[in-house]
Design an enzyme around this catalytic site. Structure first.
Site, PDB file in Angstrom:
ATOM      1  N   PRO A 127       0.768  -1.421   0.039  1.00 38.45           N
ATOM      2  CA  PRO A 127      -0.027  -0.002  -0.017  1.00 38.45           C
ATOM      3  C   PRO A 127       0.729   1.233   0.072  1.00 38.45           C
ATOM      4  O   PRO A 127       0.636   2.370  -0.575  1.00 38.45           O
ATOM      5  CB  PRO A 127      -0.857  -0.241   1.258  1.00 38.45           C
ATOM      6  N   ILE A 156      -1.637  -7.853  -6.530  1.00 42.70           N
ATOM      7  CA  ILE A 156      -0.934  -9.195  -6.558  1.00 42.70           C
ATOM      8  C   ILE A 156      -1.711  -9.941  -7.607  1.00 42.70           C
ATOM      9  O   ILE A 156      -2.684 -10.509  -7.350  1.00 42.70           O
ATOM     10  CB  ILE A 156      -0.531 -10.009  -5.400  1.00 42.70           C
ATOM     11  N   GLN A 281      -8.654  11.639 -45.983  1.00 42.58           N
ATOM     12  CA  GLN A 281      -7.323  11.584 -45.602  1.00 42.58           C
ATOM     13  C   GLN A 281      -6.832  11.982 -44.122  1.00 42.58           C
ATOM     14  O   GLN A 281      -5.969  11.516 -43.604  1.00 42.58           O
ATOM     15  CB  GLN A 281      -6.782  13.018 -46.453  1.00 42.58           C
ATOM     16  N   GLU A 365       5.370  -2.498 -13.706  1.00 43.01           N
ATOM     17  CA  GLU A 365       6.808  -2.930 -14.021  1.00 43.01           C
ATOM     18  C   GLU A 365       7.708  -1.584 -14.076  1.00 43.01           C
ATOM     19  O   GLU A 365       8.593  -1.510 -14.863  1.00 43.01           O
ATOM     20  CB  GLU A 365       7.207  -3.743 -15.335  1.00 43.01           C
TER      21      GLU A 365
END
Length: 387
Positions: A127, A156, A281, A365
């Site tokens: 936490p 987790i 376009q 990560e």
């Protein structure tokens, strides 16, 4: 420089792509919206041997190279990023146990992990400590031939299925610097005091659970200390995160690729003013930019993976890949939603889910801003060079 897959990698990718298109793509939206756990997909991944991706062949795994590892997560995330999460944390943990575990730990756990009879994850975040892992407070006090663990872990993945769960702890809270007092314990799910208390509701990244884990006076045998030596937990975790960043980068590419594909398909099918909008376009510029960024992220990620395969230290390269690929996923998800117009905001279209899944890769990560500082410090110090 060779930017092509080997024949073996190409056959593996084609087989995996077929599995994703047949087993994952048709059910992803409905199962995600209903909160249904993808049990059947998990069982199929066991049959395919995917839970043994990073387990050495000597222990019953595939012993896959890092490029094959990356293409696995790109293909699966193209179908459903949540499924990639089930496999990702498991694979990174297996790599860590294989690389740092004692022979007893490897023999006891890796064969069953490779077969999917056991699953695992990795418990680092708390936490009050995410990117700053040295700030964790979970402690493990030595008491005879056991450690007594107390603390709380958050976010987790695979927590309800992990057995064992590697948990980063402080075996010497007074150590200076803090990382010298950090270790990893392999905690089995049925250990008294180990409790998965709740699933944390999320914007996206559904299909796999993200949980709070509370450890209250958990007695863990000393033989469960990863590698058998205290004080190496931070090193073990960071080495695993190099592989983890390839995993996250590849997932991001899968999301970006799918967002691009959905935008391209919709632009061909949708008409306005009696013309397919792909003829305008403004839409063409969006499609071109998405395609270019996806391919750039892919090449950067596979280059970083090849550096790992060469045995080089690749924290800068994997950080670059993760940062750029995740930003590409964010960009492509938003641009694809814009191409879809109002329909992109509807849960009936895939792009809505991609838009919710994309932000995770910029956070997981290591947040992208932290990675930018890590990359910059490596370049300024001369530890890494480009060109």
């Amino acid at each position: 420089m060779d930017f092509t897959f080997t024949d073996e990698q190409r056959l593996y990718r084609d087989s995996l792509r077929s599995f994703v298109d047949k087993e994952i793509v048709p059910v992803a939206r409905d199962w995600e919206q209903s909160g249904r756990y993808p049990t059947e997909i998990v069982e199929k991944m066991k049959e395919l041997g995917l839970f043994g991706l990073l387990v050495p062949e000597a222990y019953g795994g595939m012993g896959a190279d890092s490029v094959s590892f990356a293409l696995t997560f790109e293909e699966i995330a193209r179908g459903w990023m949540g499924i990639a999460g089930i496999l990702g944390s498991h694979s990174v943990s297996c790599w860590m146990i294989a690389g740092h575990g004692t022979e007893d730990q490897k023999t006891r756990y890796l064969p069953e992990l490779a077969a999917g009879r056991r699953r695992t994850g990795i418990a680092l975040t708390e936490p009050g400590a995410g990117t700053d892992l040295q700030g964790i407070s979970t402690s493990a006090r030595r008491d005879g031939d056991h450690y007594v663990v107390n603390g709380t872990k958050m976010w987790i993945t695979n927590a309800r299925h992990a057995d064992p769960l590697p948990v980063l702890v402080k075996t010497d809270p007074a150590a200076t610097p803090a990382h010298r007092g950090m270790s990893i314990l392999l905690i089995e799910a049925d250990t008294p005091g180990f409790e998965v208390t709740k699933d944390i509701p999320k914007l996206g990244y559904k299909g796999t659970e993200s949980c709070e884990v509370v450890l209250t006076d958990v007695r863990v045998p000393a033989g469960q200390l990863l590698g058998g030596v205290e004080g190496r937990g931070m090193q073990q975790a960071l080495s695993a995160l190099e592989t983890g960043r390839i995993n996250v980068a590849a997932r991001a590419i899968g999301v970006a690729q799918r967002a691009y594909e959905e935008a391209l398909k919709y632009s061909r099918d949708r008409t306005a003013f009696d013309r397919a909008i792909s003829e305008f376009q403004a839409i063409q510029l969006q499609i071109a930019e998405m395609a270019t960024r996806v391919q750039s992220a892919r090449l950067l990620t596979y280059w970083a993976a090849s550096r790992l395969d060469a045995g080089a230290r690749a924290d800068t390269e994997t950080g670059m890949a993760k940062m750029f690929a995740s930003e590409t996923a964010l960009y492509c998800a938003l641009e694809s939603l814009r191409v879809h117009g109002g329909y992109g905001y509807s849960q009936e279209f895939e792009v809505e889910r991609l838009y919710r899944d994309a932000p995770l890769m910029a956070i997981g990560e290591g947040t992208n801003d932290v990675l930018r500082t890590v990359i910059a410090k490596s370049l300024v110090s001369g530890k890494a060079t480009i060109g």
